[in-house]
Structures are given as structure tokens and as C-alpha cells.
Design an enzyme around this catalytic site. Structure first.
Site, PDB file in Angstrom:
ATOM      1  N   CYS A 197      35.037  44.182   8.763  1.00 46.34           N
ATOM      2  CA  CYS A 197      33.905  43.339   9.020  1.00 46.34           C
ATOM      3  C   CYS A 197      33.720  42.013   8.143  1.00 46.34           C
ATOM      4  O   CYS A 197      33.560  41.083   9.034  1.00 46.34           O
ATOM      5  CB  CYS A 197      32.805  44.379   7.925  1.00 46.34           C
ATOM      6  SG  CYS A 197      32.326  46.045   9.000  1.00 46.34           S
TER       7      CYS A 197
ATOM      8  N   ARG B 150      33.191  38.519  10.173  1.00 52.23           N
ATOM      9  CA  ARG B 150      32.091  37.599  10.062  1.00 52.23           C
ATOM     10  C   ARG B 150      32.344  36.289   9.468  1.00 52.23           C
ATOM     11  O   ARG B 150      31.615  35.068   9.946  1.00 52.23           O
ATOM     12  CB  ARG B 150      31.019  38.488   9.323  1.00 52.23           C
ATOM     13  CG  ARG B 150      30.610  39.776   9.788  1.00 52.23           C
ATOM     14  CD  ARG B 150      30.161  40.706   8.744  1.00 52.23           C
ATOM     15  NE  ARG B 150      30.112  41.919   9.555  1.00 52.23           N
ATOM     16  CZ  ARG B 150      29.148  42.289  10.376  1.00 52.23           C
ATOM     17  NH1 ARG B 150      28.086  41.594  10.391  1.00 52.23           N
ATOM     18  NH2 ARG B 150      29.130  43.499  11.034  1.00 52.23           N
TER      19      ARG B 150
ATOM     20  N   HIS C 182      27.317  40.495   4.224  1.00 54.19           N
ATOM     21  CA  HIS C 182      28.606  41.103   4.045  1.00 54.19           C
ATOM     22  C   HIS C 182      29.953  39.760   3.769  1.00 54.19           C
ATOM     23  O   HIS C 182      31.109  39.868   3.967  1.00 54.19           O
ATOM     24  CB  HIS C 182      29.301  42.029   5.065  1.00 54.19           C
ATOM     25  CG  HIS C 182      30.118  42.931   4.436  1.00 54.19           C
ATOM     26  ND1 HIS C 182      30.790  44.089   5.206  1.00 54.19           N
ATOM     27  CD2 HIS C 182      30.650  43.066   3.312  1.00 54.19           C
ATOM     28  CE1 HIS C 182      31.415  44.802   4.364  1.00 54.19           C
ATOM     29  NE2 HIS C 182      31.401  44.249   2.984  1.00 54.19           N
TER      30      HIS C 182
ATOM     31  N   HIS D 231      27.878  51.188  12.654  1.00 57.51           N
ATOM     32  CA  HIS D 231      28.845  51.526  11.674  1.00 57.51           C
ATOM     33  C   HIS D 231      28.207  52.820  10.988  1.00 57.51           C
ATOM     34  O   HIS D 231      27.119  53.024  10.916  1.00 57.51           O
ATOM     35  CB  HIS D 231      28.509  50.212  10.357  1.00 57.51           C
ATOM     36  CG  HIS D 231      29.699  50.579   9.455  1.00 57.51           C
ATOM     37  ND1 HIS D 231      29.636  51.447   8.560  1.00 57.51           N
ATOM     38  CD2 HIS D 231      30.769  49.489   9.198  1.00 57.51           C
ATOM     39  CE1 HIS D 231      30.622  51.290   7.535  1.00 57.51           C
ATOM     40  NE2 HIS D 231      31.090  50.139   7.928  1.00 57.51           N
TER      41      HIS D 231
ATOM     42  N   LYS E 266      39.041  50.548  15.271  1.00 61.91           N
ATOM     43  CA  LYS E 266      38.791  49.754  14.091  1.00 61.91           C
ATOM     44  C   LYS E 266      39.896  49.652  12.756  1.00 61.91           C
ATOM     45  O   LYS E 266      40.558  50.822  12.822  1.00 61.91           O
ATOM     46  CB  LYS E 266      37.462  50.115  13.402  1.00 61.91           C
ATOM     47  CG  LYS E 266      37.180  49.506  12.215  1.00 61.91           C
ATOM     48  CD  LYS E 266      35.860  49.884  11.556  1.00 61.91           C
ATOM     49  CE  LYS E 266      35.558  49.315  10.332  1.00 61.91           C
ATOM     50  NZ  LYS E 266      34.223  49.581   9.678  1.00 61.91           N
TER      51      LYS E 266
END
Length: 451
Positions: A90, A94, A146, A235, A302
Site C-alpha cells: 500500500c 500510493r 496511508h 483489502h 500482493k
């Protein structure tokens, strides 16, 4: 070289540049006369999901659930089948999206930020929102941030006029971290800098974010707008509103994806009702590969630097400019969105900033005749180290911290794959192409040294 070594007055320079832009616009209006119509800048929406796999969209091969609105979006625009994010988790992904830079340039490349983290996105980091503000856009972040939960790291201090959402992942809601004896609080929910709720019912997060996006579009004012809609789903832990519970043939995960598709549909419907759909750039993608869903033919998921961890579904619609029903297999990444939107919007980027992405606006508007220059794309692992590089059809792996069973398969050895013939990265041909191996190895060494 880290750009912020030389970059202590960028905010002041950007404000000066914005003043110059405004003066130029005013002068243009005063002296151009009323008969000359200027082209309206496109609105921009980035619809960013969390952990949605490459094959978790109908037009990318989804099974067990339907995504009619995202599929319609693909029919109205371009489907990017070699679309990557710069990290398999994550926070760094981002950071890359919002800066156009590999996350290491901003020291956000290792793991993810947690509720106990003291760090976040640096005050001198120049974001996409700040860039678009220089072009006269209003800016909004809805959903998951995040990039640091302390006030100085939050969206309102990084170019966003509006923030409605949560500062980190939904699994961090009231989570106990045994390794450092830290009890995280109930998930904070903010309206700008004001805490409006603690521990929200996550079944309604997708619905609430969607309703906020629709509200903002309907009350947008006269300026072009940028909405960064970063959904928490899919998620884990997975949540879905009662309206979508049991809708799919694939259990809760399929239900969640169908609600996200509904979210896209509600926004598209609103854009059409407002008469601005044709001049809105709608970008759909995911922050990394799936934890629960499907990466289709891709290897890994992931946290992995296999393609399944970093190649994600990519759709861009802009009916006024992007030819409908187009598919491109050229390599594009979220790093490219920053310079591309800068070119399209006229947004100013300070010269001191080294952007890693490329302007691919010509690919979007002329996909049949535009060739994106070949450039290496580097795969950073969760430990912050480069594990692989892709250049053209070749992908070279030099290490593997996740997605490799050392007990079963032994130490990971260097591996080379031809992704045009071997999309699943199964046929290691490292011994057949020593020159390619050396060329790509040198690229990694050179880039690491410069970084």
C-alpha cells in the site's frame, strides 16, 4: 540524487508560479475578446482500489462476478494490459502514484506505515494535487490515505482542498501489535482535519465514499476538479453493504468487487447527468496485486515482485480525446500518471524535481500510432530493495524475499523471463541470454547507485 536536498523553497516557487498562471489567465480573458472560445480543461478522477487483482475485472478475465460499469468504462476508453505499480504493498504504491517518483526518493519504500509510525510523506514532497492546483483545479481525497497519520502528513497539508476518509488500512482498526506492545485506536474517520467518527461500520465504507464523490461532483463549482477516490476494499477484512451481500457467485470477495463496480457506476452516471462525462479523465486501477482475489495468468500476489504483485488492471476513459474500445500492451505505470496529467492540465512541476514516470498523453489520444519509449521499470520489494527489472519483453529477477519457498526450492537464483512468451514467469531462460542478463543487471546496479 534526492530532489529535496536542493528543494527547500518549492512551495514558495509553486505559489509564485500559480500567481503567474492566474495573471496570464486574467490577461487572456481581458485581451482575447468574447468571440474566442477556449478549450475547457478535463476533470480528473482516479478510482484506486486496494488489493484488487489483475483478473478481478470482467474485461481482464474475472469469473464468478460481474463488473458491468468498469467493463463499460473500458469500452469507452483504453484498456492497459501491461500496467504496473511501483511497489507490491500500500504505502509505497500510493506514494509513487501521487508523486510520479519511485517511493525510495521520498523514503517511503520499506513496508507500510502503521498507526504507531512516526513518519510519513515529507512536507517538501510535491504531490499530484499540488501540481494540479497550479493549473486551477480543486482537489479532493476521498477514502484511504496511508501516507502518514500525523497532522503534518495528512492530505490537507499536501495539496488537497478536501479530505473525507481514513488515514490507513482497515485492518489496522483497533489492532494489537504484539511485537511492540502497541494497541491501535478504533479506525479514525476524518472530514478534513476534524475527526468525525471512530471505528466506523466498515460495511458502509464503499457506499459512504461513493456518496461523497457524487456530492462533490454535483457541487463542484466552476473550476475543473481532481478527485482521488481511494477505496479501502477489497483489502481484508472484507466488508460489503447489505445491498450487495450474496450478490456474486464467488462469496464475499465477489460481492465486494461488485459493490466497487457499483461505485464506479454511480460516479459515471453522475458525470453523465451533469453533462461532463465526455470531458472527464476517469482512471481505474489498483494499488497492488491481490491478497484474496485473482491475478489470472500472472505469477504471485500482493507483497511479491512477480508480476502478480505489481501488474494490475488499468483502464483510462476520456471520451473527448481517448478512442473508445482500445487495448494497449505497451508498458505504462502509475508513475506515468503524474507527468501525463501535468501535460494535459498545464500543471507546473518545479524543475528541481526528478520525475521517474513518462508523459504518455500521446498514447492515450493516439494509441494506434504512438510508441512509448522503452525504459526500464524497477520492482522494489517490501524490504525496500530492488528485486527485478523489466525492459521491453525481458524481466530479470536478482533476488526474492517473498513468493519463493526456500525450504522447497532452495536458494533463489537469478532468473530471466520473456514476458511476451511467458506471462506466468515459469520458464527461466537465464542461461540462454547472457548478454541480456548482463545488460539488465547493469541497469539495476546503475540505478541503485544513482538512487
Amino acid at each position: 540524487m534526492y530532489f529535496n536536498v536542493q528543494y527547500q523553497s518549492v512551495k514558495m516557487k509553486v505559489r509564485l508560479s500559480l500567481s503567474i498562471v492566474i495573471i496570464g489567465i486574467v490577461s487572456s480573458v481581458l485581451f482575447s475578446g468574447c468571440s474566442k472560445k477556449t478549450e475547457t480543461k478535463p476533470n480528473i478522477i482516479i478510482f484506486f482500489t486496494d488489493d484488487q487483482g489483475y483478473a478481478d475485472v470482467g474485461s481482464f478475465g474475472a469469473e464468478g462476478f460481474e463488473t458491468p460499469y468498469l467493463d463499460e468504462l473500458a469500452k469507452d476508453g483504453i484498456r492497459l494490459t501491461n500496467f504496473y505499480v511501483p511497489a507490491p504493498v500500500c504505502t509505497p504504491s500510493r506514494a509513487g502514484l501521487l508523486t510520479g517518483q519511485y517511493p525510495k526518493r521520498n523514503n517511503l519504500h520499506v513496508g507500510v506505515l502503521s498507526p504507531y509510525s512516526e513518519g510519513g510523506i515529507d512536507s517538501e514532497t510535491f504531490t499530484m494535487a499540488e501540481m494540479l492546483k497550479t493549473a486551477g483545479y480543486t482537489t479532493s481525497c476521498i477514502g484511504k490515505w496511508h501516507l502518514g497519520h500525523k497532522e503534518k502528513f495528512m492530505p490537507n497539508n499536501h495539496g488537497f482542498d478536501e479530505f473525507y476518509g481514513v488515514p490507513y488500512s482497515n485492518d489496522m482498526d483497533s489492532y494489537y501489535y504484539a511485537h511492540n506492545d502497541f494497541q491501535s485506536p478504533p479506525l479514525p474517520f476524518y472530514r478534513n482535519e476534524r475527526l468525525i467518527e471512530s471505528g466506523p461500520d466498515q460495511k458502509y465504507l464503499t457506499k459512504r465514499y461513493t456518496e461523497e464523490a457524487v456530492r462533490q461532483i454535483k457541487n463542484r463549482g466552476n473550476d475543473p476538479f481532481f478527485i482521488y477516490l481511494a477505496h479501502n476494499m477489497p483489502h481484508t477484512p472484507l466488508y460489503v453493504s447489505p445491498a450487495f451481500d450474496g450478490k456474486s457467485k464467488k462469496g464475499l470477495y465477489g460481492d465486494v468487487i461488485m459493490e466497487l463496480d457499483w461505485s464506479a457506476g454511480e460516479i459515471i452516471k453522475t458525470l453523465k447527468e451533469e453533462g461532463i462525462y465526455e470531458n472527464t479523465i476517469f482512471i481505474f486501477t489498483s494499488d497492488n496485486g491481490p491478497a484474496v482475489g485473482s491475478a489470472g495468468p500472472l505469477r504471485g500476489k500482493k507483497t511479491n515482485t512477480w508480476d502478480g504483485g505489481q501488474r494490475v488492471p488499468g483502464i483510462i476513459s476520456w471520451p473527448d480525446k481517448v478512442p473508445a474500445g482500445t487495448t494497449s500492451d505497451q508498458l505504462v505505470s502509475t508513475l506515468d500518471l503524474f507527468p501525463t496529467l501535468s501535460k494535459i492540465s498545464g500543471g507546473i512541476v518545479p524543475e528541481s524535481i526528478e520525475v521517474d514516470g513518462l508523459d504518455v498523453s500521446e498514447l492515450l489520444t493516439s494509441p494506434q500510432t504512438t510508441k512509448v519509449p522503452e525504459r526500464p521499470f524497477y520492482f522494489y520489494a517490501t524490504n525496500g530493495e530492488i528485486e527485478a527489472v523489466r525492459f521491453g519483453k525481458w524481466k530479470l529477477h536478482i533476488a526474492k524475499t517473498r513468493g519463493w519457498n526456500q525450504k522447497k526450492d532452495g536458494e533463489f537464483g537469478i532468473a530471466l523471463y520473456n514476458l511476451e512468451k511467458d506471462i506466468s514467469e515459469r520458464n527461466n531462460i537465464v542461461d540462454q541470454f547472457p548478454d541480456i542478463v548482463k545488460k539488465l543487471s547493469d541497469m539495476i546496479q546503475s540505478f541503485s547507485a544513482n538512487m
